[in-house]
Design a protein around this motif. Structure first.
Motif, PDB file in Angstrom:
ATOM      1  N   UNK A  18      56.344  54.798  34.597  1.00 18.84           N
ATOM      2  CA  UNK A  18      55.997  54.229  33.408  1.00 18.84           C
ATOM      3  C   UNK A  18      56.645  55.292  32.077  1.00 18.84           C
ATOM      4  N   UNK A  19      56.879  56.567  33.230  1.00 20.49           N
ATOM      5  CA  UNK A  19      57.881  57.453  31.953  1.00 20.49           C
ATOM      6  C   UNK A  19      59.418  57.321  31.647  1.00 20.49           C
ATOM      7  N   UNK A  20      59.674  56.096  32.910  1.00 23.95           N
ATOM      8  CA  UNK A  20      61.363  55.975  32.823  1.00 23.95           C
ATOM      9  C   UNK A  20      61.119  54.797  32.334  1.00 23.95           C
ATOM     10  N   UNK A  21      60.143  54.110  32.316  1.00 25.70           N
ATOM     11  CA  UNK A  21      59.763  52.393  31.480  1.00 25.70           C
ATOM     12  C   UNK A  21      61.226  52.040  32.861  1.00 25.70           C
ATOM     13  N   UNK A  22      60.716  51.377  33.943  1.00 22.36           N
ATOM     14  CA  UNK A  22      61.823  51.223  35.237  1.00 22.36           C
ATOM     15  C   UNK A  22      60.836  50.633  35.967  1.00 22.36           C
TER      16      UNK A  22
END
Length: 245
Positions: A18-22
């Protein structure tokens, strides 16, 4: 498979950051795909073999050295399946070939591996059905599923009357599994030379590389001798090409 064996994803087959949106495929995704494809296939142990066991007839009446080879295969089952190593059982009618093959398929299912179980005539019937307009599965879809399961168990290889179509189907399936390094179990009443004449040399060559030399079971038909209280074990210390006196 329901839970991710690596505890990396949310059991969806994808790892989401979620943080890196990957998003990336989890290590469990190939097995999930294989299992989804396997659900289209026959993976049911027939009722007659539901209770097959190393500790019960007819397995206890098969020569110890043959049964021991199957025990070793089952003991290292995951390793054998992961490297695409199979088993070839050959010999007389009614000597326990299918029972031994079912032991392996049953063990694979119990360990959560994807398995497809067919007699060769039934498998060819399923392939023919895909040509019908009403078929829920395409020919290519069925072949892809047969190529992707962890273990393909085919009984009575060589039992179907050969023609160009039959030979091409069998080669296509065996070759696909050969290329993908997927395990095959086959049973046949034919010796290698006879099987080559029935299903072609190129198919037998691949089976030999995948399975090694066949395990030979020779002897009387156990189905005709079920009421006899004592009889010698079948599958004695013979190699293929040798016959009891």
């Amino acid at each position: 498979m329901t839970r991710c064996p690596y505890e990396e994803c949310d059991d969806s087959g994808f790892v989401i950051d979620l943080e890196a949106r990957t998003t990336r495929a989890c290590r469990c995704r190939p097995q999930r795909i294989a299992e989804a494809k396997a659900r289209r296939l026959s993976a049911v142990i027939p009722r007659r073999f539901a209770e097959v066991s190393f500790d019960r007839p007819p397995v206890t009446q098969i020569a110890a050295h043959v049964v021991e080879e199957i025990r070793r295969y089952v003991a290292a089952l995951d390793e054998r399946l992961d490297c695409g190593r199979g088993i070839w059982l050959m010999g007389d009618v009614g000597t326990g070939k299918t029972s031994l093959a079912m032991l392996i398929s049953k063990a694979a299912l119990e360990r959560g591996r994807s398995v497809a179980i067919y007699s060769l005539p039934k498998l060819l019937y399923e392939l023919r059905k895909t040509y019908d307009d009403s078929s829920e599965m395409t020919y290519l879809g069925l072949v892809e599923s047969l190529a992707s399961v962890d273990l393909l168990h085919i009984d009575d290889v060589g039992a179907e009357r050969s023609n160009e179509w039959v030979l091409e189907q069998l080669y296509t399936i065996i070759n696909a599994r050969y290329e993908e390094e997927r395990s095959v179990i086959i049973t046949t009443n034919l010796e290698p030379a006879e099987l080559e004449q029935q299903i072609t040399e190129r198919t037998v060559s691949r089976l030999t590389e995948m399975c090694g030399d066949p395990l030979a079971l020779f002897g009387e038909d156990q189905r005709k001798a079920v009421d006899l209280p004592s009889r010698r074990p079948v599958g004695g210390p013979l190699r293929y090409g040798e016959y009891p006196a």
